[in-house]
Write an enzyme that holds these catalytic residues in place. Structure first.
Site, PDB file in Angstrom:
ATOM      1  N   ARG A 153     -46.496  -1.010 -21.229  1.00 43.84           N
ATOM      2  CA  ARG A 153     -46.374  -0.862 -22.692  1.00 43.84           C
ATOM      3  C   ARG A 153     -44.985  -0.344 -23.082  1.00 43.84           C
ATOM      4  NH1 ARG A 153     -50.049   2.893 -25.023  1.00 43.84           N
ATOM      5  NH2 ARG A 153     -50.008   1.778 -27.008  1.00 43.84           N
ATOM      6  N   ILE A 154     -44.466   0.648 -22.323  1.00 43.89           N
ATOM      7  CA  ILE A 154     -43.167   1.210 -22.710  1.00 43.89           C
ATOM      8  C   ILE A 154     -42.043   0.221 -22.394  1.00 43.89           C
ATOM      9  CG2 ILE A 154     -41.506   3.089 -22.324  1.00 43.89           C
ATOM     10  CD1 ILE A 154     -43.923   4.959 -21.881  1.00 43.89           C
ATOM     11  N   PRO A 204     -44.647   3.890 -13.297  1.00 40.63           N
ATOM     12  CA  PRO A 204     -45.263   5.184 -12.969  1.00 40.63           C
ATOM     13  C   PRO A 204     -44.742   5.692 -11.638  1.00 40.63           C
ATOM     14  CG  PRO A 204     -46.854   3.393 -12.666  1.00 40.63           C
ATOM     15  CD  PRO A 204     -45.598   2.770 -13.209  1.00 40.63           C
ATOM     16  N   ALA A 231     -38.817   8.087 -17.440  1.00 42.20           N
ATOM     17  CA  ALA A 231     -40.171   7.947 -16.877  1.00 42.20           C
ATOM     18  C   ALA A 231     -40.542   9.194 -16.069  1.00 42.20           C
ATOM     19  CB  ALA A 231     -40.248   6.681 -16.046  1.00 42.20           C
ATOM     20  N   ARG A 232     -40.157   9.252 -14.814  1.00 36.44           N
ATOM     21  CA  ARG A 232     -40.418  10.427 -13.988  1.00 36.44           C
ATOM     22  C   ARG A 232     -39.193  10.722 -13.136  1.00 36.44           C
ATOM     23  NH1 ARG A 232     -43.710  11.378 -17.029  1.00 36.44           N
ATOM     24  NH2 ARG A 232     -45.938  11.818 -16.771  1.00 36.44           N
ATOM     25  N   ASP A 256     -33.819  11.638 -19.192  1.00 32.18           N
ATOM     26  CA  ASP A 256     -34.737  12.526 -19.905  1.00 32.18           C
ATOM     27  C   ASP A 256     -35.595  13.291 -18.902  1.00 32.18           C
ATOM     28  OD1 ASP A 256     -35.974  13.587 -22.271  1.00 32.18           O
ATOM     29  OD2 ASP A 256     -37.743  12.399 -21.764  1.00 32.18           O
ATOM     30  N   GLU A 261     -38.102  18.960 -11.859  1.00 27.48           N
ATOM     31  CA  GLU A 261     -37.918  19.598 -13.172  1.00 27.48           C
ATOM     32  C   GLU A 261     -39.088  20.517 -13.527  1.00 27.48           C
ATOM     33  OE1 GLU A 261     -38.000  16.219 -15.918  1.00 27.48           O
ATOM     34  OE2 GLU A 261     -40.168  16.438 -16.096  1.00 27.48           O
ATOM     35  N   HIS A 293     -37.091  16.200 -20.948  1.00 30.49           N
ATOM     36  CA  HIS A 293     -38.385  15.483 -20.933  1.00 30.49           C
ATOM     37  C   HIS A 293     -39.010  15.502 -22.329  1.00 30.49           C
ATOM     38  CE1 HIS A 293     -41.886  14.190 -18.127  1.00 30.49           C
ATOM     39  NE2 HIS A 293     -41.966  13.574 -19.299  1.00 30.49           N
TER      40      HIS A 293
HETATM   41  C1  COI Z   1     -46.370  11.408 -20.284  1.00 31.16           C
HETATM   42  O1  COI Z   1     -47.148  11.250 -21.248  1.00 31.16           O
HETATM   43  O2  COI Z   1     -46.577  10.840 -19.194  1.00 31.16           O
HETATM   44  C2  COI Z   1     -45.209  12.282 -20.442  1.00 31.16           C
HETATM   45  O3  COI Z   1     -44.251  12.098 -19.755  1.00 31.16           O
HETATM   46  C3  COI Z   1     -45.305  13.395 -21.437  1.00 31.16           C
HETATM   47  C4  COI Z   1     -45.006  14.781 -20.929  1.00 31.16           C
HETATM   48  C5  COI Z   1     -45.656  15.819 -21.828  1.00 31.16           C
HETATM   49  C6  COI Z   1     -45.398  15.028 -19.501  1.00 31.16           C
END
Ligand code: COI
Length: 317
Positions: A153-154, A204, A231-232, A256, A261, A293
């Site tokens: 989706r993103i 993900p 993302a992560r 971000d 982190e 983030h």
């Molecule tokens: C997510 O929704 O996966 C985010 O990265 C939001 C964050 C509050 C962890």
């Protein structure tokens, strides 16, 4: 039904209270990050809702289970902080949140443009009345090739926004979607790495994607590549990013999120010694834009995250 909510920020409280009234549930609000030391908070609660800062491992899940927890919702999209398999094996059902992808997509575009136009440096100079242009010449997005890794989706929302800039868009995903082909050309990951001026990550965090940006993958990319990560953090190895910035292989970074982190982002550490040396080192480069983030952080998203956190539990029950 009683629900225990962890990691509750002040901006979420009103939405929790409204849902409590409307849905007839009792919700106990705690600002703490979940850990075994505060597991007693869940006493009498069948449902637990969390955000993303805790390590929801087998030990903590067992502890919650013993205290009667049956449903766990994370108010995040990502679920990498939860041992979902273990939760399932002990009979705790788990769900995640869903919120419109537009907030993160817009933020991604903002980081891309900030990187391309050297905006961090321009902002710094402006603060000290230095309005010179030397070293600030930028690049136009419309003339570049952008590689979007992950077309969920993103990723799709990013592609749609990008399409209005006129750039060439390459996309990679394990499964390809017909709807994306209108805007982007699917290629394999190595081709995306080799042909993209900008690479943006929207996958993900899993065993397969952990450190996908590393010394080896960087070698496959163009010199001066711009990398964006909303993302992560663990998708990119800090050492490789540092090496890439120091050598000039990476032209700019828009981060971000950053590896390790947890416990740093979303907390005021002004008078503390930061525990993540690499993050602190990366942050100070003129061509590294780092944000805490916060790509998700819009009124719309927060409202949806809280709603999913509560309703998700009620749906599972
Ligand atoms: C997510 O929704 O996966 C985010 O990265 C939001 C964050 C509050 C962890």
């Amino acid at each position: 039904m009683k629900i225990c909510a962890y990691e509750v920020r002040n901006d979420e409280r009103k939405d929790f209270r409204e849902l409590e009234q409307r849905l007839g549930v009792k919700i106990e609000l705690h600002s703490q990050v979940p850990e075994t030391g505060n597991a007693e908070f869940v006493k009498g609660c069948e449902g637990v809702t969390i955000l993303g800062q805790g390590d929801i491992n087998a030990k903590l899940l067992d502890c919650w289970k013993e205290k009667g927890v049956r449903y766990l919702s994370t108010r995040t999209v990502g679920m990498n902080h939860i041992d979902v398999e273990h939760a399932k094996s002990i009979g705790i059902q788990v769900c995640n949140a869903s919120y419109p992808p537009s907030g993160v997509a817009e933020f991604t575009l903002m980081l891309m443009l900030m990187c391309l136009r050297n905006y961090k440096q321009a902002l710094w100079r402006g603060q000290v009345n230095d309005f010179s242009l030397d070293g600030l010449m930028g690049m136009e997005l419309g003339e570049l090739t952008v590689g979007v890794v992950g077309t969920g989706r993103i990723g799709f929302a990013v592609i749609r926004l990008l399409s209005s800039f006129g750039c060439r868009i390459l996309a990679y995903n394990r499964t390809e979607k017909e709807s994306i082909r209108k805007y982007a050309e699917y290629v394999d990951l190595d081709t995306l790495y080799a042909k993209s001026d900008i690479i943006t990550l929207h996958v993900p965090l899993t065993e397969n994607t952990y450190h996908m940006i590393n010394g080896e993958s960087l070698k496959k990319m163009k010199d001066g590549v711009v990398i964006i990560n909303c993302a992560r953090g663990e998708l990119a190895e800090n050492d490789a990013l540092i090496e890439g910035i120091e050598s000039g292989k990476i032209g700019a970074l828009g981060l971000d999120v950053v590896e390790d982190e947890t416990g740093i982002t979303h907390v005021d550490h002004r008078i503390d010694i930061l525990s993540n040396q690499k993050m602190a080192y990366l942050r100070q480069f003129r061509n590294v834009v780092m944000t805490p983030h916060m790509a998700f952080y819009t009124e719309t998203a927060v409202r949806n995250m809280v709603r999913c956190g509560v309703q998700g539990i009620l749906y599972m029950a």
